[in-house]
Design a protein around this motif. Sequence first.
Motif, PDB file in Angstrom:
ATOM      1  N   PHE A  19       0.828  -1.200   0.000  1.00 52.33           N
ATOM      2  CA  PHE A  19       0.000   0.000   0.000  1.00 52.33           C
ATOM      3  C   PHE A  19       0.866   1.256   0.000  1.00 52.33           C
ATOM      4  N   TYR A  20       1.864   1.329   0.869  1.00 50.18           N
ATOM      5  CA  TYR A  20       2.718   2.521   0.947  1.00 50.18           C
ATOM      6  C   TYR A  20       3.532   2.707  -0.334  1.00 50.18           C
ATOM      7  N   ALA A  84      -0.516  14.262  -4.477  1.00 46.44           N
ATOM      8  CA  ALA A  84      -0.166  13.199  -3.530  1.00 46.44           C
ATOM      9  C   ALA A  84      -1.419  12.650  -2.857  1.00 46.44           C
ATOM     10  N   LEU A  85      -2.331  13.532  -2.518  1.00 41.31           N
ATOM     11  CA  LEU A  85      -3.585  13.117  -1.898  1.00 41.31           C
ATOM     12  C   LEU A  85      -4.380  12.224  -2.848  1.00 41.31           C
ATOM     13  N   GLY A  92      -6.292   3.504  -2.022  1.00 40.15           N
ATOM     14  CA  GLY A  92      -7.100   2.927  -0.952  1.00 40.15           C
ATOM     15  C   GLY A  92      -7.080   3.677   0.361  1.00 40.15           C
ATOM     16  N   ALA A  93      -6.376   4.815   0.427  1.00 41.32           N
ATOM     17  CA  ALA A  93      -6.406   5.628   1.636  1.00 41.32           C
ATOM     18  C   ALA A  93      -7.773   6.287   1.760  1.00 41.32           C
ATOM     19  N   ARG A  94      -8.157   6.605   2.989  1.00 44.23           N
ATOM     20  CA  ARG A  94      -9.424   7.297   3.243  1.00 44.23           C
ATOM     21  C   ARG A  94      -9.136   8.776   3.487  1.00 44.23           C
ATOM     22  N   LEU A  95      -9.829   9.623   2.755  1.00 43.52           N
ATOM     23  CA  LEU A  95      -9.686  11.057   2.944  1.00 43.52           C
ATOM     24  C   LEU A  95     -10.161  11.448   4.336  1.00 43.52           C
ATOM     25  N   ILE A 114      -4.443   2.182   5.217  1.00 46.89           N
ATOM     26  CA  ILE A 114      -5.323   1.011   5.257  1.00 46.89           C
ATOM     27  C   ILE A 114      -5.428   0.389   6.641  1.00 46.89           C
ATOM     28  N   ASN A 115      -4.574   0.823   7.574  1.00 46.90           N
ATOM     29  CA  ASN A 115      -4.622   0.334   8.952  1.00 46.90           C
ATOM     30  C   ASN A 115      -5.259   1.337   9.903  1.00 46.90           C
ATOM     31  N   GLY A 116      -5.635   2.498   9.389  1.00 45.17           N
ATOM     32  CA  GLY A 116      -6.240   3.532  10.217  1.00 45.17           C
ATOM     33  C   GLY A 116      -5.266   4.568  10.736  1.00 45.17           C
TER      34      GLY A 116
END
Length: 127
Positions: A19-20, A84-85, A92-95, A114-116
């Motif tokens: 993910f990163y 970047a955002l 899969g990141a959450r805004l 993805i882990n919060g």
Amino acid sequence: MKFGYTILYVEDVPKTIAFYEQAFGFVRRFVHEAGDFGELDTGATSLAFASLRLMVELGKNPQRASADAPSFEIAFTTPDVAAALQRAVDAGARLVQAPEQMPWGQTVAYVADINGALVELCTPMGA
């Protein structure tokens, strides 16, 4: 003394590393064959991940990250916060917070990984 690395405790180290790489463009430095520890090359200081399972085995009581009630954040600097955002959200990141100009001149946005974990995306100070 030299700041070596930050370790985040996560459910799935290989998935988090992937993910990163996708969300922020970092390159994996190392992932242990058991999948319980890994590092990313992020510049002078490494970002590392250890599995929650491993931490329990080592006698720790790890807590899961929560961007809604954070106890920490990690920050990545970039000249283009909006791009970047978008890349992070597409991966899969959450805004959490859209880009905003701060009184001290920085542009800052936030996502949850993805882990919060809370991740700040910002222009460098003085930019």
